[in-house]
Design a protein around this motif. Sequence first.
Motif, PDB file in Angstrom:
ATOM      1  N   THR A 610       9.281  -8.675   1.922  1.00  0.00           N
ATOM      2  CA  THR A 610       9.989  -7.526   2.633  1.00  0.00           C
ATOM      3  C   THR A 610       9.277  -7.370   3.844  1.00  0.00           C
ATOM      4  N   PRO A 611       9.730  -6.767   5.092  1.00  0.00           N
ATOM      5  CA  PRO A 611       9.113  -6.404   6.158  1.00  0.00           C
ATOM      6  C   PRO A 611       7.925  -5.443   5.953  1.00  0.00           C
ATOM      7  N   VAL A 612       6.883  -5.829   6.678  1.00  0.00           N
ATOM      8  CA  VAL A 612       5.565  -5.069   6.596  1.00  0.00           C
ATOM      9  C   VAL A 612       5.402  -4.417   7.912  1.00  0.00           C
ATOM     10  N   ALA A 613       5.076  -2.973   7.933  1.00  0.00           N
ATOM     11  CA  ALA A 613       4.976  -2.302   9.212  1.00  0.00           C
ATOM     12  C   ALA A 613       4.061  -1.296   9.255  1.00  0.00           C
ATOM     13  N   LEU A 614       3.498  -0.966  10.348  1.00  0.00           N
ATOM     14  CA  LEU A 614       2.420   0.087  10.470  1.00  0.00           C
ATOM     15  C   LEU A 614       2.811   1.158  11.435  1.00  0.00           C
ATOM     16  N   ALA A 615       2.257   2.363  11.233  1.00  0.00           N
ATOM     17  CA  ALA A 615       2.220   3.520  12.131  1.00  0.00           C
ATOM     18  C   ALA A 615       1.360   3.438  13.072  1.00  0.00           C
ATOM     19  N   TYR A 616       1.733   3.576  14.426  1.00  0.00           N
ATOM     20  CA  TYR A 616       0.987   3.665  15.561  1.00  0.00           C
ATOM     21  C   TYR A 616       1.261   4.767  16.303  1.00  0.00           C
ATOM     22  N   THR A 617       0.130   5.472  16.749  1.00  0.00           N
ATOM     23  CA  THR A 617       0.265   6.650  17.707  1.00  0.00           C
ATOM     24  C   THR A 617      -0.891   6.318  18.769  1.00  0.00           C
ATOM     25  N   SER A 618      -0.020   6.141  19.938  1.00  0.00           N
ATOM     26  CA  SER A 618      -1.058   5.900  21.070  1.00  0.00           C
ATOM     27  C   SER A 618      -1.923   6.987  21.580  1.00  0.00           C
ATOM     28  N   ALA A 619      -3.235   6.974  21.648  1.00  0.00           N
ATOM     29  CA  ALA A 619      -4.111   7.721  22.021  1.00  0.00           C
ATOM     30  C   ALA A 619      -3.992   8.030  23.479  1.00  0.00           C
ATOM     31  N   ALA A 620      -3.461   7.303  24.219  1.00  0.00           N
ATOM     32  CA  ALA A 620      -3.068   7.368  25.812  1.00  0.00           C
ATOM     33  C   ALA A 620      -2.069   8.045  26.192  1.00  0.00           C
ATOM     34  N   SER A 621      -0.853   7.816  25.556  1.00  0.00           N
ATOM     35  CA  SER A 621       0.307   8.549  25.709  1.00  0.00           C
ATOM     36  C   SER A 621       0.821   9.413  24.588  1.00  0.00           C
ATOM     37  N   GLY A 622       0.575   9.526  23.601  1.00  0.00           N
ATOM     38  CA  GLY A 622       1.117  10.245  22.497  1.00  0.00           C
ATOM     39  C   GLY A 622       2.376   9.983  22.067  1.00  0.00           C
ATOM     40  N   ASN A 623       2.667   8.815  22.421  1.00  0.00           N
ATOM     41  CA  ASN A 623       4.010   8.224  21.766  1.00  0.00           C
ATOM     42  C   ASN A 623       3.725   7.707  20.184  1.00  0.00           C
ATOM     43  N   LYS A 624       4.481   7.754  19.541  1.00  0.00           N
ATOM     44  CA  LYS A 624       4.474   7.092  18.252  1.00  0.00           C
ATOM     45  C   LYS A 624       5.413   5.931  17.982  1.00  0.00           C
ATOM     46  N   TYR A 625       4.929   4.921  17.286  1.00  0.00           N
ATOM     47  CA  TYR A 625       5.571   3.567  17.224  1.00  0.00           C
ATOM     48  C   TYR A 625       5.687   3.256  15.578  1.00  0.00           C
ATOM     49  N   LEU A 626       6.709   2.526  15.084  1.00  0.00           N
ATOM     50  CA  LEU A 626       6.878   1.770  14.129  1.00  0.00           C
ATOM     51  C   LEU A 626       6.448   0.310  14.574  1.00  0.00           C
ATOM     52  N   ASN A 627       5.169  -0.338  14.168  1.00  0.00           N
ATOM     53  CA  ASN A 627       4.795  -1.605  14.417  1.00  0.00           C
ATOM     54  C   ASN A 627       5.069  -2.737  13.305  1.00  0.00           C
ATOM     55  N   THR A 628       6.050  -3.395  13.583  1.00  0.00           N
ATOM     56  CA  THR A 628       6.481  -4.335  12.430  1.00  0.00           C
ATOM     57  C   THR A 628       5.797  -5.645  12.646  1.00  0.00           C
ATOM     58  N   LEU A 629       4.973  -6.203  11.729  1.00  0.00           N
ATOM     59  CA  LEU A 629       4.414  -7.427  11.861  1.00  0.00           C
ATOM     60  C   LEU A 629       5.045  -8.708  11.677  1.00  0.00           C
ATOM     61  N   ASP A 630       4.439  -9.754  11.926  1.00  0.00           N
ATOM     62  CA  ASP A 630       5.050 -11.162  11.776  1.00  0.00           C
ATOM     63  C   ASP A 630       6.423 -11.196  12.625  1.00  0.00           C
ATOM     64  N   GLN A 631       6.345 -10.789  13.985  1.00  0.00           N
ATOM     65  CA  GLN A 631       7.455 -10.982  14.574  1.00  0.00           C
ATOM     66  C   GLN A 631       7.068 -11.543  16.186  1.00  0.00           C
ATOM     67  N   ASP A 632       6.720 -12.915  16.143  1.00  0.00           N
ATOM     68  CA  ASP A 632       5.837 -13.559  17.247  1.00  0.00           C
ATOM     69  C   ASP A 632       7.121 -14.337  17.867  1.00  0.00           C
TER      70      ASP A 632
END
Length: 663
Positions: A610-632
């Motif tokens: 099943t997809p694996v994802a991490l939560a990422y918040t940029s300390a530079a912009s404040g934007n939040k992202y869903l970071n899905t892994l194994d997407q090369d």
Amino acid sequence: MNSRWLQKAVAIGATTACVLALGSTAAIASPVSIDNSFPDAVPSWANTANDQGITADDTTVEGEIYLPLRDKAGAEALATAVSTPGNPGFKKWLTPDAWIKRFAPSQQDSDKVVGQLKAQGFSITAVPQSRLYVVFRGTATQMSAAFNTTLHNYNFKGSTLVGPSSVPRVAPAIAPLVQGLSIDQGRLNTKPTNRTAGDFEESDPSAGIGTDQARPKPKPSAECSNYYNEHQDSLPEAYGKTAFSTFGCGYTPSQVRSAYGLPNDPAGKKLFGGAGQTVAIIDAYASPSMLADINRYSKDNGLPAMDSKSYREIVPTPAEFSDQANCQFPSGWQGEQSLDVDSVHATAPQANILYVGGFNCGGGLDVAMSKILDGKLANIVSNSYGNVGEALPQDVIDGTVNIHLQAAGEGIGLYFSSGDNGDQAAKLGYPSPDFPASSPWVTSVGGTSLEVDRAGNYLFETGWGNRLDKVISNPDGSTAYESPAPGQRQGGGAGGGVSAVFDQPAYQKGVVPDSLAKGHRVSPDIASLADPYTGMLIGLSPIVDDETLQTGDYLTESIGGTSLATPLAAGQAAVAQQISGNVFGFANPALYKLSKLVPSVFTDVQPPKTPVALAYTSAASGNKYLNTLDQDTSLKTAKGYDDVTGLGSVNFKLALFAGLVSR
């Protein structure tokens, strides 16, 4: 170390000793010029569509002339024999002097080439003891006159590079002595292959980067995690979830060693840390604070201190640094050097480290390599840099492969990072693995995303490939993703893929699927931790002035990229050599043979169920992202060999087996 592992490994080693030779492979090489023209010296990007006009007369340009091996077929046969378990010549390496005497161009031929260049007004930068090439410098006017062409400026993916506008010609007197020629600045496009979390935002206007230099950095909505699921953050629903582990803070050396199973002495009295081994590292330029920084890093992380014997440098003086603007300045390479040294010391804390710096990121890297090979100063060399795909003149590729053949013939293993931009299609318009990692005579190291538990134990790995989906606010105050998961923003991924230059090496046959290889070399060979969102902590005192090389206060930061994976793998190789009491040399034939005999000793990195994802918040912009892994990009993980992680992730169990196979 469990005695049953040792008994099994010995049995595998005995079995492998009976393996027949794997054969050899060769680049699609250009012959020595039968006239004085060198069409393979013209880069693919030096074309009318990219032409920006004639280069200013006084522009200084680096050139390199490659001299042919006296017996290239013999050098390839030797490199194959000494590297292949079961071959009668296995491990019967030549000394540098013997290799040079047998295969290198003659002193007389080298002197003729040097004499001709001097007569044409060029300054000679370097001629290695092996005499495989001559690095020289001159103005654009001198280059154009000497090689019967005109240098122009060309746009190469946003960078301005100098190259010949027509097929160059060398003086007839030396043409029979020359294999290839480089008079373009494409090699100065060689860059460190490292990444940090959020660097994809630099080209994203909506991220807010650079819109207000004085704007304070927002505090992330959730802390980074020191291990998987230490902290979670709430995001819009994706993959049936609304809570995701936050991205990694960067692993410590102890976490990396624990995750990859650093073995202890059977009696539990001594750590296997690469004692008695030397790992060489090559980058451009040199950090003025490296020894102090590695000792601060070691103290903070419980590693042995280093001194002038355990950490040595062969580096140019700052006055000898050249092409700094093209090569991203010493400050642009300092983080790479720190990452490489810290990573080797983390995985092989008892090994010696030799850092050899290039005077630039072009011919200087060749010179740095030759210093190691011509003196056999180490038998493991970590190289965390690469070109944009294989977009180099064939002359440059052929000349570089001669250096790789020297290393293999002497029993020196070259480990190269596979790259950080996936298949490079976004930059090149077509998929391509990075060179030199695509050379069949080096070990190409791909990348993974690694997760550990609270105790530092290995949980899982995926192929390194970050796809980020930005969280946006709706008019009603709710949040959503700007596009369907996994999103459209590529945040880096391991390089790899099918070479357009090299035939399939014999050692890859029967392991790399024919449907993938189609008769060609495929990169990478192995893999290790590379994802900057799960990365590793490094320490450095950053250069704040590239002219004076003044440094600032010591700091730590998390970093990734196959620049991390490569020195981690090199450190593991040092430990494996200590465990086995054997030198690997060029390891690929043994590694691929091992994958056939005992595939389970590689950590086969497959697509997650099943997809694996991490939560990422940029300390530079404040934007939040869903970071899905194994997407090369177009590269995909798969059961068995794949073009993201190769044979799989390396670990110290594998190191034990590989060491015994190399007997």
